[in-house]
Scaffold this active site. Structure first.
Site, short mmCIF file in Angstrom:
data_model
loop_
_atom_site.label_atom_id
_atom_site.label_comp_id
_atom_site.label_asym_id
_atom_site.label_seq_id
_atom_site.Cartn_x
_atom_site.Cartn_y
_atom_site.Cartn_z
N LYS A 191 -5.25 56.94 17.07
CA LYS A 191 -6.60 57.01 16.82
C LYS A 191 -6.90 58.25 15.83
O LYS A 191 -6.80 59.44 16.07
CB LYS A 191 -7.34 57.21 18.08
CG LYS A 191 -8.90 56.74 17.95
CD LYS A 191 -9.02 55.58 17.36
CE LYS A 191 -10.41 55.00 17.32
NZ LYS A 191 -10.68 53.72 16.76
N SER A 388 -12.13 48.88 15.47
CA SER A 388 -12.68 49.60 16.48
C SER A 388 -14.00 49.11 17.12
O SER A 388 -13.90 48.03 17.57
CB SER A 388 -12.89 51.16 15.83
OG SER A 388 -12.88 52.21 17.07
#
Length: 589
Positions: A191, A388
């Site tokens: 991430k 996402s």
């Protein structure tokens, strides 16, 4: 004095009458334009569809009545109109071929180009031709144009052919100069959305995933160009390594990248030959806008195609990015509920093109799609990105279709909180004092950064959101939590790789998604209707505030792939604190 007032009164009356007359003429022109716009376009026999590949290509071209009224020429192409135009040109007997003219073209993604390219391949199966011409081909434009039966270039032209690169921007030191520091709480090794604010270079994990998806994208490009141009993938990589951008036009022909060298006026002669016209005859041209006005067949059952593209935000206050379209959680939920309750709609295809955004808004949309799925089939068509938060809202669907070059996955969440305390206290000389009743009463104050205990609380909160995200994916994809964890951690994949790990079900474009929706709904005779409806002229004229402007359009065209990073920084205070967002932004060239 009497004559003075008489003259003033006469002048006022004259101005008033002039205003009334001009208003009447304005409305006559206005309604004339509306009447003209409502007429069905007649396509002359032996016509050619001309597509000028210049400007910005988005998912949809939003209608802009005021621009049309003032004579402003649009420099945007809607993927929706492009795809529909190709289909209509294929079935219209009066249209004999398509002419693509390359210019300063900025597509929203490689996946969008891949979808258009596939449609052009399908168009050629009808026996009709495609011809491409350009003075300078960008790499993306050449990828699209290479599908043509004939590819021509100006004798002094160039082809940008050098491979793909990604150059993320890192802003930690820039922010430090202003006394600003980003405090981050995140879950997921991959991430990397926060790294541009906290690091000075790519992490090993981000470098690994970026290398993987760039390699996959370039592999698709070289394979498809090679097939169309009868050039091996090895040779195309050799051309890229040798910087074919700087070759002469004659060399492009020797390398089989083009079929001929022509000046602009000479291209007309080649098109006339294909149309079997004499040298003194005119070419009948048709535009995408002309084809947009041709009525479609609305018989059978309705399949709704709902467009959800842009950053995911918590309502309008979540912020638009310089007039950019957003996925407003509140609006989208209401729209989906309306489709759920619309008895005419038998299935829904949601076209997602988003790198994510607000985790809260993503959860609300997820819930509404789950409710919709209880009543009718839901199929996701992934565009350039569905990552996402974009993947969050896709997960509950019955079926997911992605392009091989779609960027997807990135299952992870982060929280990013600007610390302005150094800017305020050291740079500006602001002083703070404090009185509080409880230990954490000043949580989130601008006077100081978070302490270790507060960061720990935030990390637990983020972890809870991450576990919720994973559970949504596990339920939607019907896989175990451990299987989700193996492909989560914020890891980004191309659609091609996502298929192998069960994050998507099928490779293809919007047409495949629509066909699958019809199959699940068990309907044979159907038509599609697109949602949300575009603002009509009345809304634009009297109610709709204009958020974009000419400068924004020029910035996007000038900055290219760096524009999104610029817009993100410019509007950073408008973002929700907790984000489910793709690494921002890969800046693929």
């Amino acid at each position: 004095m009497k004559d003075f007032f008489k003259n003033v009164f006469s002048t006022i009356v004259g101005l008033f009458l002039f205003s009334v007359i001009m208003t009447i003429f304005g409305f006559i022109s206005l309604f004339g334009m509306i009447a003209v716009g409502s007429q069905t376009t007649e396509i002359a026999n032996n016509s050619v569809l001309v597509v000028n590949l210049s400007g910005v290509m988005n998912e949809r071209e939003e209608s802009d009545f005021m621009s049309e009224l003032t004579g402003k020429v649009s420099n945007k192409i809607g993927l929706e109109d492009f795809m529909n135009g190709i289909k209509k040109a294929k079935t219209n007997d009066n249209i004999k071929g398509i002419y693509l003219e390359a210019g300063a073209f900025v597509p929203n993604s490689i996946a969008s180009l891949q979808e258009v390219r596939a449609a052009l391949e399908d168009f050629k199966k009808s026996g009709k031709w495609v011809v491409a011409y350009g003075d300078i081909y960008t790499q993306g434009t050449y990828y699209l144009a290479s599908v043509a039966n004939k590819v021509y270039i100006n004798p002094q032209g160039q082809i940008d052919w050098r491979g793909l690169s990604s150059q993320p921007i890192f802003l930690k030191d820039v922010l430090a100069k202003f006394g600003v520091k980003m405090q981050v709480a995140k879950v997921g090794t991959y991430k990397s959305a926060t790294e541009q604010f906290t690091g000075e270079k790519m992490s090993d994990a981000d470098r690994q995933q970026t290398t993987a998806y760039l390699t996959s994208m370039w592999g698709n490009i070289t394979k498809e160009v090679g097939k169309s141009r009868n050039i091996s993938v090895e040779k195309l990589n050799e051309y890229a390594d040798n910087l074919a951008l700087l070759n002469t036009a004659e060399e492009y022909k020797k390398l089989k990248m083009v079929d001929g060298l022509l000046y602009t006026d000479q291209v007309k002669g080649e098109i006339k030959k294909l149309l079997k016209l004499g040298s003194d005859e005119n070419i009948s041209q048709v535009s995408l806008a002309d084809l947009r006005d041709i009525d479609e067949d609305y018989t059978g059952d309705e399949i709704a195609v709902y467009y959800a593209y842009g950053n995911i935000v918590d309502g309008a206050a979540g912020g638009t990015f310089s007039g950019e379209t957003v996925i407003d959680g509140q609006v989208v939920c209401k729209d989906i509920e309306a489709l759920m309750n619309n008895e005419n709609v038998k299935a829904v295809v949601i076209r997602v093109n988003s790198g994510g955004g607000s985790a809260y808004a993503s959860e609300q949309i997820w819930h509404q799609i789950v409710e919709l799925k209880k009543k009718k089939p839901v199929v996701i068509s992934m565009g350039g990105m569905a990552a996402s938060g974009g993947y969050y809202i896709s997960a509950p669907a019955n079926w997911i279709v992605a392009e091989p070059t779609t960027i997807t996955g990135s299952i992870g969440i982060f929280g990013m909180f600007p610390d302005f305390s150094q800017l305020l206290t050291e740079k500006l000389g602001v002083k703070f004092d404090e009185v509080k009743t409880n230990k954490n009463a000043s949580f989130g104050t601008m006077a100081r950064p978070f302490n270790a205990e507060e960061i720990a609380y935030l990390e637990r909160y983020i972890a809870r959101g991450y576990n919720l995200f994973k559970s949504r994916v596990a339920a939607g994809r019907k896989i175990s939590d451990s299987q989700v964890e193996n492909v989560a951690q914020g890891h980004v994949f191309t659609g091609e790789d996502a298929l192998k790990i069960k994050l998507v079900d099928e490779l293809g474009g919007l047409d495949k998604a629509i066909a699958k929706a019809a199959a699940i709904a068990k309907i044979d005779d159907y038509y599609t209707a697109t949602y949300p409806a575009k603002a009509d002229w009345m809304d634009q004229l009297f109610y709709k505030a204009t958020t974009g402007n000419y400068l924004d359009e020029q910035l996007r065209a000038g900055l290219g792939s760096y524009y999104e990073s610029f817009a993100f920084i410019k509007n950073i205070n408008q973002h929700a604190a907790i984000q489910a967002r793709i690494p921002y932004l890969p800046n693929i060239h």
